[in-house]
Design a protein around this motif. Structure first.
Motif, PDB file in Angstrom:
ATOM      1  N   ASP A 109      -9.152 -19.630  16.008  1.00 52.99           N
ATOM      2  CA  ASP A 109      -8.640 -19.856  14.589  1.00 52.99           C
ATOM      3  C   ASP A 109      -8.729 -18.853  13.681  1.00 52.99           C
ATOM      4  N   ALA A 110      -9.910 -18.314  13.610  1.00 57.52           N
ATOM      5  CA  ALA A 110     -10.288 -16.954  12.761  1.00 57.52           C
ATOM      6  C   ALA A 110      -9.473 -15.881  13.254  1.00 57.52           C
ATOM      7  N   ARG A 111      -9.180 -15.579  14.640  1.00 55.04           N
ATOM      8  CA  ARG A 111      -8.236 -14.407  14.709  1.00 55.04           C
ATOM      9  C   ARG A 111      -7.133 -14.607  14.360  1.00 55.04           C
ATOM     10  N   ARG A 112      -6.511 -16.159  14.878  1.00 54.81           N
ATOM     11  CA  ARG A 112      -4.978 -16.484  14.048  1.00 54.81           C
ATOM     12  C   ARG A 112      -5.023 -16.043  12.490  1.00 54.81           C
ATOM     13  N   ASN A 113      -5.929 -16.619  11.821  1.00 56.64           N
ATOM     14  CA  ASN A 113      -6.067 -16.565  10.400  1.00 56.64           C
ATOM     15  C   ASN A 113      -5.872 -14.970  10.004  1.00 56.64           C
ATOM     16  N   ARG A 114      -6.667 -14.179  10.825  1.00 55.19           N
ATOM     17  CA  ARG A 114      -6.737 -12.824  10.504  1.00 55.19           C
ATOM     18  C   ARG A 114      -5.392 -12.053  10.664  1.00 55.19           C
ATOM     19  N   ALA A 115      -4.681 -12.555  12.042  1.00 56.24           N
ATOM     20  CA  ALA A 115      -3.536 -11.935  12.302  1.00 56.24           C
ATOM     21  C   ALA A 115      -2.392 -12.413  11.411  1.00 56.24           C
ATOM     22  N   ARG A 116      -2.447 -13.528  10.775  1.00 54.32           N
ATOM     23  CA  ARG A 116      -1.358 -14.051   9.934  1.00 54.32           C
ATOM     24  C   ARG A 116      -1.439 -13.179   8.644  1.00 54.32           C
ATOM     25  N   LEU A 117      -3.032 -13.134   8.188  1.00 56.97           N
ATOM     26  CA  LEU A 117      -3.052 -12.388   6.971  1.00 56.97           C
ATOM     27  C   LEU A 117      -2.696 -11.097   6.952  1.00 56.97           C
ATOM     28  N   LEU A 118      -2.673 -10.244   8.060  1.00 57.16           N
ATOM     29  CA  LEU A 118      -1.970  -8.789   8.194  1.00 57.16           C
ATOM     30  C   LEU A 118      -0.777  -8.871   8.346  1.00 57.16           C
ATOM     31  N   GLU A 119       0.008  -9.774   8.823  1.00 55.44           N
ATOM     32  CA  GLU A 119       1.377 -10.139   8.873  1.00 55.44           C
ATOM     33  C   GLU A 119       1.967 -10.210   7.229  1.00 55.44           C
ATOM     34  N   VAL A 120       1.310 -11.175   6.646  1.00 61.27           N
ATOM     35  CA  VAL A 120       1.744 -11.173   5.117  1.00 61.27           C
ATOM     36  C   VAL A 120       1.395  -9.967   4.581  1.00 61.27           C
ATOM     37  N   ALA A 121       0.197  -9.386   4.561  1.00 61.28           N
ATOM     38  CA  ALA A 121      -0.149  -8.210   3.810  1.00 61.28           C
ATOM     39  C   ALA A 121       0.968  -7.076   4.436  1.00 61.28           C
ATOM     40  N   GLU A 122       1.135  -6.944   5.377  1.00 65.18           N
ATOM     41  CA  GLU A 122       2.152  -5.875   5.972  1.00 65.18           C
ATOM     42  C   GLU A 122       3.554  -6.038   4.975  1.00 65.18           C
ATOM     43  N   ALA A 123       3.798  -7.579   4.959  1.00 58.46           N
ATOM     44  CA  ALA A 123       5.230  -7.753   4.099  1.00 58.46           C
ATOM     45  C   ALA A 123       4.977  -7.469   2.636  1.00 58.46           C
ATOM     46  N   VAL A 124       3.895  -7.826   2.361  1.00 64.07           N
ATOM     47  CA  VAL A 124       3.590  -7.394   0.823  1.00 64.07           C
ATOM     48  C   VAL A 124       3.640  -6.225   0.473  1.00 64.07           C
ATOM     49  N   PHE A 125       2.812  -5.279   1.190  1.00 62.44           N
ATOM     50  CA  PHE A 125       2.920  -3.692   0.968  1.00 62.44           C
ATOM     51  C   PHE A 125       4.189  -3.055   1.150  1.00 62.44           C
ATOM     52  N   ALA A 126       4.957  -3.564   2.051  1.00 60.10           N
ATOM     53  CA  ALA A 126       6.222  -3.038   2.522  1.00 60.10           C
ATOM     54  C   ALA A 126       7.159  -3.247   1.012  1.00 60.10           C
ATOM     55  N   GLU A 127       7.091  -4.670   0.483  1.00 60.70           N
ATOM     56  CA  GLU A 127       7.820  -4.894  -0.376  1.00 60.70           C
ATOM     57  C   GLU A 127       7.421  -4.021  -2.033  1.00 60.70           C
ATOM     58  N   GLN A 128       6.020  -4.167  -2.211  1.00 59.07           N
ATOM     59  CA  GLN A 128       5.616  -3.752  -3.343  1.00 59.07           C
ATOM     60  C   GLN A 128       4.861  -2.222  -3.533  1.00 59.07           C
ATOM     61  N   GLY A 129       4.735  -1.699  -2.240  1.00 57.58           N
ATOM     62  CA  GLY A 129       3.917  -0.444  -2.039  1.00 57.58           C
ATOM     63  C   GLY A 129       2.657  -0.878  -1.765  1.00 57.58           C
ATOM     64  N   THR A 130       1.802   0.145  -1.496  1.00 59.72           N
ATOM     65  CA  THR A 130       0.467  -0.050  -1.129  1.00 59.72           C
ATOM     66  C   THR A 130      -0.518  -0.213  -2.449  1.00 59.72           C
ATOM     67  N   GLY A 131       0.103  -0.247  -3.440  1.00 59.53           N
ATOM     68  CA  GLY A 131      -0.559  -0.561  -4.785  1.00 59.53           C
ATOM     69  C   GLY A 131      -0.655  -2.070  -5.092  1.00 59.53           C
ATOM     70  N   ALA A 132      -0.052  -2.756  -4.158  1.00 57.87           N
ATOM     71  CA  ALA A 132      -0.053  -4.305  -4.244  1.00 57.87           C
ATOM     72  C   ALA A 132      -1.308  -4.942  -4.173  1.00 57.87           C
ATOM     73  N   SER A 133      -1.847  -5.958  -5.082  1.00 61.12           N
ATOM     74  CA  SER A 133      -3.101  -6.542  -4.949  1.00 61.12           C
ATOM     75  C   SER A 133      -3.488  -7.415  -3.877  1.00 61.12           C
ATOM     76  N   THR A 134      -4.717  -7.320  -3.495  1.00 60.04           N
ATOM     77  CA  THR A 134      -5.290  -8.257  -2.595  1.00 60.04           C
ATOM     78  C   THR A 134      -4.801  -9.881  -2.862  1.00 60.04           C
ATOM     79  N   GLU A 135      -5.059  -9.807  -4.201  1.00 62.59           N
ATOM     80  CA  GLU A 135      -4.825 -11.522  -4.688  1.00 62.59           C
ATOM     81  C   GLU A 135      -3.290 -11.708  -4.312  1.00 62.59           C
ATOM     82  N   GLU A 136      -2.301 -10.748  -4.542  1.00 60.87           N
ATOM     83  CA  GLU A 136      -0.980 -11.272  -4.264  1.00 60.87           C
ATOM     84  C   GLU A 136      -0.767 -11.394  -2.642  1.00 60.87           C
ATOM     85  N   VAL A 137      -1.596 -10.894  -1.835  1.00 65.51           N
ATOM     86  CA  VAL A 137      -1.731 -11.064  -0.532  1.00 65.51           C
ATOM     87  C   VAL A 137      -2.280 -12.432  -0.238  1.00 65.51           C
ATOM     88  N   ALA A 138      -3.305 -12.833  -0.741  1.00 64.43           N
ATOM     89  CA  ALA A 138      -3.622 -14.283  -0.867  1.00 64.43           C
ATOM     90  C   ALA A 138      -2.924 -15.179  -1.271  1.00 64.43           C
TER      91      ALA A 138
END
Lengths: 199, 199
Positions: free
Chosen positions: B18-47
């Motif tokens: 389940d931790a692996r799944r959570n990690r994979a999902r976080l990465l997926e969301v993070a990629e989408a957020v960074f793609a939309e907002q650039g690498t300056g997007a905050s970790t808070e936004e990813v959360a």
């Protein structure tokens, strides 16, 4: 070969012949110094190597940035002149491929200058625009000629030719120190510029 | 499809499923957020977008840089997987050209991540080396296969193929917003990769 020039817009008053020669010589020395030591080389070093006082350098180029910019513009002008000379000497196809190589080889230097000027807050786009236009015009003429000769794909236009120059320079930068790989990468681009084989 | 993995070097202890799944999902969301907002997007936004607390993000990725690095490595791994999938599906030549396009398109994102990590003082070269090697191996396999099929010039080696990828990405960046020019520039590279016509 005009001996009289009427500036189309008000500008600095024309330099006397000896001042023009001094300016040209300073640019030549400056280019050599920047090529050897990078764009961080000092104006003092340029003066020393040109065997003139620092005041003479500053009379022609009030700032280090003005000197960098003038060297960059001179490179662009020389490439355009070289393109015209190659065209007169050997026809558009050979001239196009030769100028392609010259521009690609000049690109890392040009980029270093552009980066140094951008760091100093100088807008190189505007500064070098006129010299850039002249080079653009020569490239366009060589491209049409090579296309009429059937040596380059008919659909290619100048914007993508310039992008291909930029990209090829990046390829070769990536392969710096690997001349055999660099030669093969160049061959890929060169052959790709030729008309596609029907089939 | 291995279900058990023995890490070749001592590393962090394996994550539960389940931790692996959570990690994979976080990465997926993070990629989408960074793609939309650039690498300056905050970790808070990813959360926020992943609907988890910030503590959960930090448990998996102690720093913003660790998150950026993990997203970059995941992109490289996905490209290598995609290359293997394409090879199985459609043979080496089609797979090579398709993977070429995917890598070129992924390149601006990859470069933005690499730049952000370099700015933060993280050595991406070392961090992404393993994922890079896997992608390198797939490219090498596709290249040999396409060469055996007679579809790619025989003399081409992986180093220049990678340089050509980097240079093509630079071409397309230069032609951003000019799709017709970009298509013609791509055609130049694609045709140039084919075996030269004897003559």
């Amino acid at each position: 070969m005009t001996t009289e020039q009427t500036p189309p817009v008000p500008g600095p008053k024309p330099l006397r012949a000896d001042a023009r020669r001094n300016r040209a010589r300073l640019l030549e020395v400056a280019e050599a110094v920047f090529a050897e030591q990078g764009t961080g080389a000092s104006t003092e070093e340029v003066a020393r190597r040109a065997n003139v006082g620092i005041a003479t350098v500053f009379r022609h180029f009030p700032t280090k940035e003005a000197l960098l910019e003038a060297v960059l513009i001179r490179r662009l002008e020389q490439l355009a002149e070289e393109g015209r000379r190659l065209l007169a000497e050997s026809g558009p196809t050979e001239a196009l491929f030769a100028l392609f190589d010259l521009i690609v080889e000049a690109s890392p230097v040009k980029n270093a200058f552009a980066a140094a000027l951008a760091d100093a807050g100088v807008d190189v786009g505007a500064a070098a625009a006129e010299a850039g236009h002249a080079l653009h015009a020569v490239l366009s003429e060589l491209l049409s000629g090579a296309q009429r000769a059937g040596a380059v794909r008919k659909d290619l236009e100048v914007p993508e030719l310039i992008a291909i120059l930029v990209g090829t320079a990046r390829m070769l930068e990536h392969l710096d120190g690997h001349p055999a790989s660099a030669a093969r990468a160049r061959a890929v681009v060169r052959d790709g510029l030729r008309p596609p084989v029907a089939g």
